[in-house]
Motif scaffolding. Sequence first.
Motif, short mmCIF file in Angstrom:
data_model
loop_
_atom_site.label_atom_id
_atom_site.label_comp_id
_atom_site.label_asym_id
_atom_site.label_seq_id
_atom_site.Cartn_x
_atom_site.Cartn_y
_atom_site.Cartn_z
N GLY A 116 0.84 -1.19 0.00
CA GLY A 116 0.00 0.00 0.00
C GLY A 116 0.87 1.24 0.00
O GLY A 116 2.10 1.19 0.14
N PRO A 117 0.26 2.42 -0.16
CA PRO A 117 1.02 3.68 -0.20
C PRO A 117 1.78 3.94 1.10
O PRO A 117 1.31 3.60 2.19
N GLY A 118 2.96 4.51 0.95
CA GLY A 118 3.77 4.88 2.11
C GLY A 118 4.53 6.15 1.82
O GLY A 118 4.07 7.00 1.06
N VAL A 151 3.40 -8.10 7.35
CA VAL A 151 2.57 -8.80 6.36
C VAL A 151 1.89 -10.04 6.92
O VAL A 151 1.08 -10.67 6.21
N THR A 152 2.16 -10.41 8.15
CA THR A 152 1.44 -11.50 8.82
C THR A 152 0.97 -11.01 10.18
O THR A 152 1.39 -9.96 10.66
N GLN A 153 0.08 -11.81 10.82
CA GLN A 153 -0.50 -11.48 12.12
C GLN A 153 -1.19 -10.10 12.09
O GLN A 153 -1.03 -9.29 13.00
N LEU A 154 -1.94 -9.87 11.06
CA LEU A 154 -2.61 -8.58 10.88
C LEU A 154 -3.88 -8.50 11.72
O LEU A 154 -4.57 -9.51 11.91
N PRO A 155 -4.23 -7.33 12.22
CA PRO A 155 -5.46 -7.19 13.01
C PRO A 155 -6.69 -7.20 12.11
O PRO A 155 -6.61 -6.91 10.91
N ASP A 156 -7.84 -7.51 12.71
CA ASP A 156 -9.08 -7.39 11.95
C ASP A 156 -9.43 -5.90 11.82
O ASP A 156 -8.92 -5.06 12.57
N PRO A 157 -10.29 -5.54 10.87
CA PRO A 157 -10.60 -4.12 10.64
C PRO A 157 -11.13 -3.41 11.89
O PRO A 157 -10.79 -2.24 12.12
N GLU A 158 -11.91 -4.09 12.70
CA GLU A 158 -12.46 -3.45 13.91
C GLU A 158 -11.35 -3.07 14.89
O GLU A 158 -11.35 -1.97 15.44
N THR A 159 -10.43 -3.97 15.11
CA THR A 159 -9.31 -3.68 16.02
C THR A 159 -8.45 -2.55 15.47
O THR A 159 -8.00 -1.67 16.22
N ARG A 160 -8.22 -2.57 14.15
CA ARG A 160 -7.42 -1.50 13.56
C ARG A 160 -8.11 -0.14 13.71
O ARG A 160 -7.47 0.86 14.03
N GLU A 161 -9.41 -0.10 13.54
CA GLU A 161 -10.15 1.15 13.71
C GLU A 161 -10.10 1.63 15.16
O GLU A 161 -10.00 2.83 15.44
N LEU A 213 -3.43 -1.67 5.84
CA LEU A 213 -3.79 -3.03 6.21
C LEU A 213 -3.14 -3.51 7.50
O LEU A 213 -3.73 -4.30 8.23
N ASP A 214 -1.92 -3.06 7.80
CA ASP A 214 -1.19 -3.72 8.88
C ASP A 214 -1.47 -3.14 10.27
O ASP A 214 -1.52 -3.87 11.24
N GLY A 215 -1.65 -1.84 10.42
CA GLY A 215 -1.93 -1.27 11.73
C GLY A 215 -0.75 -1.28 12.68
O GLY A 215 -0.92 -1.18 13.90
N SER A 216 0.48 -1.40 12.16
CA SER A 216 1.65 -1.28 13.01
C SER A 216 1.91 0.19 13.32
O SER A 216 1.27 1.08 12.75
N ILE A 217 2.83 0.46 14.23
CA ILE A 217 3.05 1.82 14.71
C ILE A 217 4.55 2.11 14.73
O ILE A 217 5.33 1.29 15.24
N HIS A 218 4.95 3.24 14.24
CA HIS A 218 6.32 3.71 14.41
C HIS A 218 6.37 4.68 15.59
O HIS A 218 5.55 5.61 15.67
N VAL A 219 7.31 4.45 16.47
CA VAL A 219 7.50 5.32 17.64
C VAL A 219 8.98 5.62 17.79
O VAL A 219 9.84 4.89 17.30
N THR A 220 9.27 6.71 18.49
CA THR A 220 10.65 7.06 18.83
C THR A 220 10.75 7.01 20.35
O THR A 220 10.06 7.75 21.04
N LEU A 221 11.60 6.12 20.85
CA LEU A 221 11.61 5.78 22.27
C LEU A 221 12.95 6.07 22.94
O LEU A 221 14.01 6.14 22.28
#
Length: 269
Positions: A54-56, A123-133, A192-200
């Motif tokens: 997808g777009p990035g 690309v694996t272990q993706l959340p369902d749409p409800e969890t992503r929302e 699609l993936d719902g991952s998060i980038h953070v700076t820690l």
Amino acid sequence: MAFSMDSSRVTRFFDDLRIPDLIVRHRGATLAALGLAVVAPFAIRDYQTFLSYGPGGLPHNVVGWLIANVMRLVAREQTSTLPYSDKSLYLSSRPGFLPPDFPPHRSSPRPQFGAHPVPQRQVTQLPDPETREKLIARFQALGEAAQAKGLVDIKQSLYERRHAALFVSSTRAWHPVAQRSRGEIAHVHAGLDGSIHVTLHPGDCKKVIEAAWGQRHGLAGVGSRKIPGSLPVNYVLVYAPRDEAELDIVLAVVRASVAFMAGLEGPLE
């Protein structure tokens, strides 16, 4: 009989071409053609894989795909915690912002990722749409609460260029890590993936990676600290949450990211 005549003509045609002589005289072109024939199917599949993320931050076309493959040449490993042993890292001598013994070790093996460092996509272990929302909504609510306290600004991500991100407020002093990231704290990949980038904080980076909740960006720490906008080694991807319990954990990591980047003395209340 007709077939025999046609076959002989074809044979004479190729004899007249003197294929072996042509190959010798045009060796470079021949090798290039053979190389293209071998590489083309792999290139097509690799391009399709790139588009599937997808777009990035990169153009979602052939140009972006070519840039992504150049970046593969300099990308680094992503799960070692050795970089956070560097005592010169900002605030490395002080505790991080995550609670003791947190996060708990993630129950699943690490998810798989696309081969390209940019965009970094699970690309694996993706959340369902409800969890992503739910994740997107709670991330937005966290950001708005922090913005109301004067800690962050909310605007388009400089790295993703398509998602809203949290930035250190322009009214606050920016420490060296914030300066290197151009103030960007965190963003959710709302595709699609719902991952998060953070700076820690370095200590929190180590905790998140050791507990198998995330991994470093492939380009984190690449290049000089003096290059504006280059990714700090503190730039980590947190895996997409798949249920309410995992949502709570990843949002706690986002809160720790805000506290570190905004220069707080303690956890974000």
